[in-house]
Design an enzyme around this catalytic site. Structure first.
Site, PDB file in Angstrom:
ATOM      1  N   GLU A 100       0.816  -1.213   0.000  1.00 40.30           N
ATOM      2  CA  GLU A 100       0.000   0.000   0.000  1.00 40.30           C
ATOM      3  C   GLU A 100       0.851   1.265   0.000  1.00 40.30           C
ATOM      4  O   GLU A 100       0.477   2.277  -0.583  1.00 40.30           O
ATOM      5  CB  GLU A 100      -0.940   0.016   1.209  1.00 40.30           C
ATOM      6  CG  GLU A 100      -1.808  -1.214   1.375  1.00 40.30           C
ATOM      7  CD  GLU A 100      -2.492  -1.662   0.098  1.00 40.30           C
ATOM      8  OE1 GLU A 100      -2.891  -0.783  -0.697  1.00 40.30           O
ATOM      9  OE2 GLU A 100      -2.600  -2.868  -0.129  1.00 40.30           O
ATOM     10  N   GLU A 101       1.995   1.223   0.668  1.00 38.27           N
ATOM     11  CA  GLU A 101       2.813   2.432   0.798  1.00 38.27           C
ATOM     12  C   GLU A 101       3.601   2.752  -0.469  1.00 38.27           C
ATOM     13  O   GLU A 101       3.621   3.896  -0.925  1.00 38.27           O
ATOM     14  CB  GLU A 101       3.783   2.290   1.976  1.00 38.27           C
ATOM     15  CG  GLU A 101       3.121   2.367   3.344  1.00 38.27           C
ATOM     16  CD  GLU A 101       2.627   3.770   3.662  1.00 38.27           C
ATOM     17  OE1 GLU A 101       3.151   4.747   3.109  1.00 38.27           O
ATOM     18  OE2 GLU A 101       1.692   3.883   4.479  1.00 38.27           O
ATOM     19  N   SER A 102       4.287   1.757  -1.017  1.00 36.93           N
ATOM     20  CA  SER A 102       5.221   2.028  -2.119  1.00 36.93           C
ATOM     21  C   SER A 102       4.996   1.158  -3.339  1.00 36.93           C
ATOM     22  O   SER A 102       5.646   1.389  -4.367  1.00 36.93           O
ATOM     23  CB  SER A 102       6.665   1.822  -1.630  1.00 36.93           C
ATOM     24  OG  SER A 102       6.870   0.450  -1.303  1.00 36.93           O
ATOM     25  N   TYR A 148      -7.428   3.522   4.393  1.00 33.05           N
ATOM     26  CA  TYR A 148      -6.157   2.810   4.569  1.00 33.05           C
ATOM     27  C   TYR A 148      -6.320   1.620   5.504  1.00 33.05           C
ATOM     28  O   TYR A 148      -5.808   0.525   5.233  1.00 33.05           O
ATOM     29  CB  TYR A 148      -5.127   3.788   5.117  1.00 33.05           C
ATOM     30  CG  TYR A 148      -3.707   3.285   5.173  1.00 33.05           C
ATOM     31  CD1 TYR A 148      -2.856   3.434   4.083  1.00 33.05           C
ATOM     32  CD2 TYR A 148      -3.204   2.687   6.322  1.00 33.05           C
ATOM     33  CE1 TYR A 148      -1.542   2.998   4.138  1.00 33.05           C
ATOM     34  CE2 TYR A 148      -1.893   2.242   6.385  1.00 33.05           C
ATOM     35  CZ  TYR A 148      -1.063   2.396   5.287  1.00 33.05           C
ATOM     36  OH  TYR A 148       0.243   1.955   5.341  1.00 33.05           O
TER      37      TYR A 148
END
Length: 424
Positions: free
Chosen positions: A287-289, A393
């Site tokens: 999800e982040e990168s 998120y």
């Protein structure tokens, strides 16, 4: 101004946005009847618009908040006639789930159980499917097991796009070179060639190439070259299609390719050291990168786990690391510090959705929300997270944890305790 926009530009893609903003203004001024009409008009006039999920929720959630369960049930039925299936990851199965909750509150238990089963079948391994399975468990383990079996043995998924590669695609020089370069592990060169494939340029007498065949073939080739970020990037756009069917048979391969496990040696090692579920670490990185170790956000969050410099310096205390932007782009550093932060969050907020929300919004924000709403069950608590980004998120990371655990772990389903979240 918004009304003038609707009248002046009735065919623009921004019309549904304008209607939703009008409804928010009407709601804020206390005119709920007018707001509901505007939102229903949005569903009727723009059923394919990108704000139908938000409009639907703006109709349903106020009734749930007021515990007006009969009205909520009626509204859910009305919404489903216009929007039979949600498209946003924030909303997959949301109307069906809260419709079932309304039925359960009204003591229509058989209908409620059928509703929860519909979420499991229609939106496999989604946030709302995880909640639905816990509601079914609360009735009985037998009810839950029957529902899971029904979901797993449901309708056959469509044919896999990873079957035989069409001759028309093999005849494309860019594609052939891309395949050979991928086999040699040269991901940058392979990517350049695969991006040059133009399926619209086939000869008139050649059969049309399904765009999904090309997309999934690229994803499989990127997986072969360990280009985790490229595979993840392409697979994200395919989630609504492959996510509509349980990961079984040949269809399971699509799910696995969409949930890459890049840098697995580091993830598994640091997860064991920190006492974390590696599925959570993979989910956060995804999800982040998207598994791109060199990425940097507009907020100066850097690397695989998108850590900002002040946080990195705090996490590096007690280690020999002296964080710099270049250092955070190294996977071994990003994962060491990122898992340290996850461990702290989980100790403070021992529920994965809450700890995940803390990774996005900060542990202090989650503590504040828990103090204010400690008595709420998890499903209602998450819906009341005031930050839209953190709310989404928490759902998205939790569903990714469930998917990684099911696809790449021991095949178990992620359990979510639905009791009150409690105070920090």
């Amino acid at each position: 101004l918004l009304r003038r926009h609707v009248v002046a530009f009735p065919k623009r893609s921004t019309v549904d946005d304008a209607r939703v903003m009008i409804a928010k203004s009407q709601r804020a001024m206390g005119d709920d009847k007018a707001a509901d009409k505007t939102l229903l008009d949005t569903l009727t006039l723009h059923p394919q618009g990108d704000l139908v999920d938000e409009a639907s929720w703006s109709l349903l959630w106020p009734l749930i908040e007021r515990k007006a369960w009969k009205k909520a049930l009626a509204m859910a039925d009305r919404i489903l006639t216009h929007v039979p299936r949600e498209r946003s990851y924030r909303a997959e199965g949301r109307t069906l789930y809260w419709r079932a909750r309304a039925l359960q509150r009204l003591k229509a238990h058989e209908q409620a159980k059928a509703g929860y089963r519909s979420v499991l079948i229609g939106y496999p391994l989604s946030w709302y499917a995880l909640l639905a399975q816990e509601r079914l468990k609360a009735y009985s383990d037998e009810t839950f097991q029957e529902a899971i079996k029904e979901a797993q043995s449901g309708a056959e998924p469509p044919p896999s796009p990873l079957g035989l590669i069409p001759d028309a695609l093999w005849s494309n020089a860019h594609f052939r070179r891309g395949v050979e370069l991928a086999r040699m592990g040269l991901k940058t060169s392979a990517r350049r060639e695969l991006q040059g494939v133009d399926i619209s340029a086939s000869a008139d007498d050649s059969p049309a190439i399904d765009p999904r065949v090309l997309t999934w073939t690229k994803i499989a080739l990127y997986d072969m070259t360990q280009a985790y970020d490229l595979a993840t990037h392409l697979a994200r756009a395919e989630e609504p299609a492959f996510g509509a069917h349980w990961p079984s048979g040949e269809h399971r391969r699509l799910w696995e390719l969409a949930h890459q496990r890049g840098f697995s040696a580091l993830v598994e090692s640091w997860s064991k050291t920190r006492g974390l579920d590696p599925a959570w670490v993979y989910a956060i990185i995804r999800e982040e990168s998207g598994f791109n170790p060199k990425i940097e956000s507009w907020a100066n969050a850097i690397g695989l786990m998108q850590i900002i410099m002040p946080t990195a310096k705090g996490l590096a205390k007690g280690t020999t690391l002296n964080p710099t932007p270049a250092l955070l782009r190294r996977p071994e550093v990003a994962i060491e510090l990122g898992t340290k932060y996850l461990k702290r969050l989980l100790e403070r907020h021992p529920l994965l959705p809450l700890a995940s929300a803390g990774y996005n919004a900060g542990g202090g924000a989650v503590a504040k929300w828990r103090k204010a709403r400690a008595s709420l069950p998890l499903d209602e608590f998450v819906e009341r997270i005031p930050y839209k980004e953190a709310r989404g998120y928490a759902k998205r990371v939790t569903r990714s944890i469930a998917r990684y655990r099911y696809l790449h772990g021991d095949g178990t389903l992620l359990a979510l305790p639905l009791g009150s979240v409690g105070r920090p």
